[in-house]
Each structure stands twice: as C-alpha cells, then as structure tokens.
Design an enzyme around this catalytic site. Structure first.
Site, mmCIF file in Angstrom:
data_model
loop_
_atom_site.group_PDB
_atom_site.id
_atom_site.type_symbol
_atom_site.label_atom_id
_atom_site.label_comp_id
_atom_site.label_asym_id
_atom_site.label_seq_id
_atom_site.Cartn_x
_atom_site.Cartn_y
_atom_site.Cartn_z
ATOM 1 N N ASP A 1 0.769 -1.313 -0.072
ATOM 2 C CA ASP A 1 0.000 0.142 -0.090
ATOM 3 C C ASP A 1 0.758 1.258 -0.011
ATOM 4 O O ASP A 1 0.626 2.105 -0.805
ATOM 5 C CB ASP A 1 -0.794 -0.011 1.313
ATOM 6 C CG ASP A 1 -2.397 0.644 0.859
ATOM 7 O OD1 ASP A 1 -2.563 0.792 -0.230
ATOM 8 O OD2 ASP A 1 -2.924 1.143 1.840
ATOM 9 N N ASP B 1 -9.218 -2.282 2.210
ATOM 10 C CA ASP B 1 -9.019 -1.703 3.671
ATOM 11 C C ASP B 1 -10.233 -2.024 4.463
ATOM 12 O O ASP B 1 -10.074 -1.798 5.625
ATOM 13 C CB ASP B 1 -8.989 -0.143 3.389
ATOM 14 C CG ASP B 1 -7.993 0.326 2.594
ATOM 15 O OD1 ASP B 1 -6.906 -0.174 2.629
ATOM 16 O OD2 ASP B 1 -8.051 1.486 1.983
#
Length: 373
Positions: free
Chosen positions: A219, A265
């Site tokens: 990420d 997420d």
C-alpha cells in the site's frame, strides 16, 4: 485494487471533477463529517456481520460451506500477486482505450455483484417469506464425459427463494450498469466486503500478521512511491470501493464530490479481526479490541489526510493498529503465547479430520485407562 482512502481533492477538478475544468465549491464541514462518518459505518458493518457469518459457517455441519482458509504461504504471495494485477491494470489503461476496458470490467462486476448481493441478502430475505411460500428445490449440474468417466464440473443447488433474491439483486445490477449510481456501487461494494470477510478465513494470527505486513508495504509503495494506485483508482469504473458524497446536503442523491475507501481496507483488516471468534472461549476480547483498533486506524487516516491534503494508504495506519492493539491486550492478559500458537485446521483437510479422530480416540482410551485403575 484501490487500497487508499482518498478525498477527491476538496474543491479540485482533478479527481472526478466537472468536464469543463471548473473547480467545485469547497465541501462544508457538515458534509465532510457526514461523508467520513458514513464511510466508517459502511466499513464496520461487513466486518462485524461477515465475522459472525464466518463463525456460523465454520461451526455448521456442512463442511462444503466452510470458509476458504488462507495459509501463511498464501499470505506471503498475496501482495506480489496484487502488485502484478495492479501494474497490469495500469498498463492496460495506458495502452488500450479506457472506455472499452471499463465496459468489459462493468460486465464482469455486474455478474459478480449480482451473485455477491444475492448471497448477502438471502439470510435476511428468508425472514420475510411467508410460511406457506411455495419453495421448490433446483439443481444446476454440468458434467464432463459419460459412464464411469463422468466428472462434475458444476453442481449448484438452489431454491425458489434464492431465485427471488437473485431477481432483486439483478435490479440493483441493472441500475449500476446503466447509471453507475453511488448507492448501487455501495450495495455491491458492501456485498463484496461481507462475502470477503465471511468466505476468507485466517487459520492463525501469524498468517494475519504476514498478510497485513506484506500489504502494508504494498500500500505504501504504490501510493507514495508511484502514481500507479491513484491512476488506476481514477480510471477503474467498478464497485471496488465504498464512496459517499461530501456534497450530499447540497445536491441530494445527485451529489458527485465523493470521498472513497478501497474494499481492500475493509476485507483484509476484517479477516484479521474475524479470527478470534473461532476460539472456543466465552468472550471475544480480541475481536472487540481489533474492532476498536480499526476505528482508531481509519479515524487516524482521515485526520492525516486532511492535514496533508493527499490521498492516504489506509493500511499504513490500520496495520499497526490492528496488530498492535490485540498484542497489547494479550500482553496485559498474559496470553501472547496462546494467541500466536492458536491454529484452526480446516475440516476440508483429510489430514486434519484424521488427526482430530485420532485425538478423540486417544482421549477416550486415556479415560478408559483411568477408570480401570
């Protein structure tokens, strides 16, 4: 693949702005608070209910309904596979027409979204069917070969209630396909998230730490190190993110200034939080701790994003919170060794079933020996 929490540049035309290049008026504090509060709520719902449904499947009698267990090897490879897929999409958008790619992706997610939403609403819809509802059973069977060499390719059993759920989900699918409305997007996004948390199961805490650690690097690199993640997120028209308009109070349901949260997420930290209810305990301390850690991590992401005015990789804040909080609780309770040594074997694994039977037989023999003495 979008795994970053982003504010579409409040007052900017860069992310989804008007085609004429004019900047949007700044969102009001009330609109911003409503948008991010709604995103947080939408993220928590699939984590909570997905974990509950995962436990019910795991404790059910039908082993075929068991969640898919992610091993440590799978967890280590996942960030690499995700990176290749993300880079592939980036190159596709650079080389080919964005319009045709999104048309193909829309059809793909149209089918997946209908199936995911149908599976999600089925338990809730069953409560609304009358007792005398004519519920017939059906079976979709595809085979290959004949006689002794016949092999099953697809063997899917369903009933009339499932068809009703599929019909309702198809209405949402057509709405999304024609309008790309944010509500239809969120219905599909919530269904994908809940199914992801429900059907993917971590066999131990170590696997979760490996998965979250790898995606932490993934990420941060793809958001801060390159423009790949942001480019794909802007170009990719598919329900792979939860969105909520910051100008809802001003424009109503036709609002178009969205804040967004990638499904990665939600599902990945949700799987980490969902392991603990499988423990044979009367309390769910670690689950609620992980739940609180998720709220803290996502809230911190929103706060940092507004300070620096830049899209943030949410896992940068969620991973330390979702790993650190439960470990601190385990340290306080003196259960660190127990937490990391816990491992749940899948009933689908013949070795696990054999080992379980052998363990039961050994316990029974020990009990008989004690009685004889």
């Amino acid at each position: 693949m979008d795994s970053a929490l982003s504010d579409p540049h409040n007052g900017s035309a860069e992310a989804g702005g008007p085609a004429n290049g004019k900047t949007r008026p700044p969102s009001t504090p009330e609109g911003i608070a409503l948008a991010y509060g709604s995103l947080l709520l939408m993220a928590l719902l699939p984590i909570f209910f997905g974990a509950l449904r995962s436990v019910r499947c795991a404790r059910g009698k039908n082993a075929s309904d068991m969640p898919e267990t992610i091993t440590s090897r799978d967890a280590a490879r996942f960030p690499i596979v995700a990176s290749c897929a993300l880079l592939g999409l980036y190159l596709f958008f650079k080389i080919f027409s964005q319009e045709y790619i999104n048309l193909l992706l829309s059809m793909y997610f149209f089918v997946l979204g209908i199936l995911a939403l149908s599976h999600t609403i089925s338990p809730f819809m069953n409560k609304f069917f009358p007792v005398n509802f004519p519920n017939r059973q059906y079976q979709l069977l595809f085979t290959q070969g004949s006689g002794e060499n016949k092999e099953e390719i697809i063997n899917y059993e369903f009933d009339t209630k499932d068809l009703v759920c599929l019909g309702l989900s198809s209405i949402v699918g057509v709405w999304y396909l024609l309008r790309k409305h944010w509500i239809a997007n969120n219905l599909f996004g919530l269904a994908f998230s809940l199914n992801g948390v429900e059907l993917l199961h971590l066999n131990n805490v170590s696997t979760g730490c490996i998965l979250l650690g790898g995606l932490f690097i993934y990420d941060v690199f793809w958001v801060f190190g390159t423009n790949v993640m942001v480019t794909v997120a802007k170009s990719f028209e598919a329900p792979i993110k939860l969105v909520f308009p910051q100008d809802l109070l001003e424009k109503g349901l036709e609002a178009d200034n969205f804040a967004m949260l990638g499904l990665g997420d939600v599902v990945i930290p949700g799987d980490q939080a969902g392991w603990e209810p499988h423990l044979k305990k009367n309390t769910h301390t670690y689950f609620y701790t992980s739940f609180a850690a998720y709220i803290f991590g996502l809230g911190l992401t929103i706060f940092i994003m507004h300070i620096f005015k830049h899209a943030q990789p949410a896992l940068l804040y969620l991973v330390p919170a979702c790993i650190g909080f439960p470990i601190l609780v385990a340290l306080a309770k003196g259960e660190v060794t127990e937490m990391f040594s816990y491992e749940e074997s899948s009933p689908k694994d013949p070795a696990a079933v054999t080992e379980s039977k052998e363990g039961t037989e050994a316990s029974a023999s020990k009990g008989l020996e004690k009685k004889e003495k």
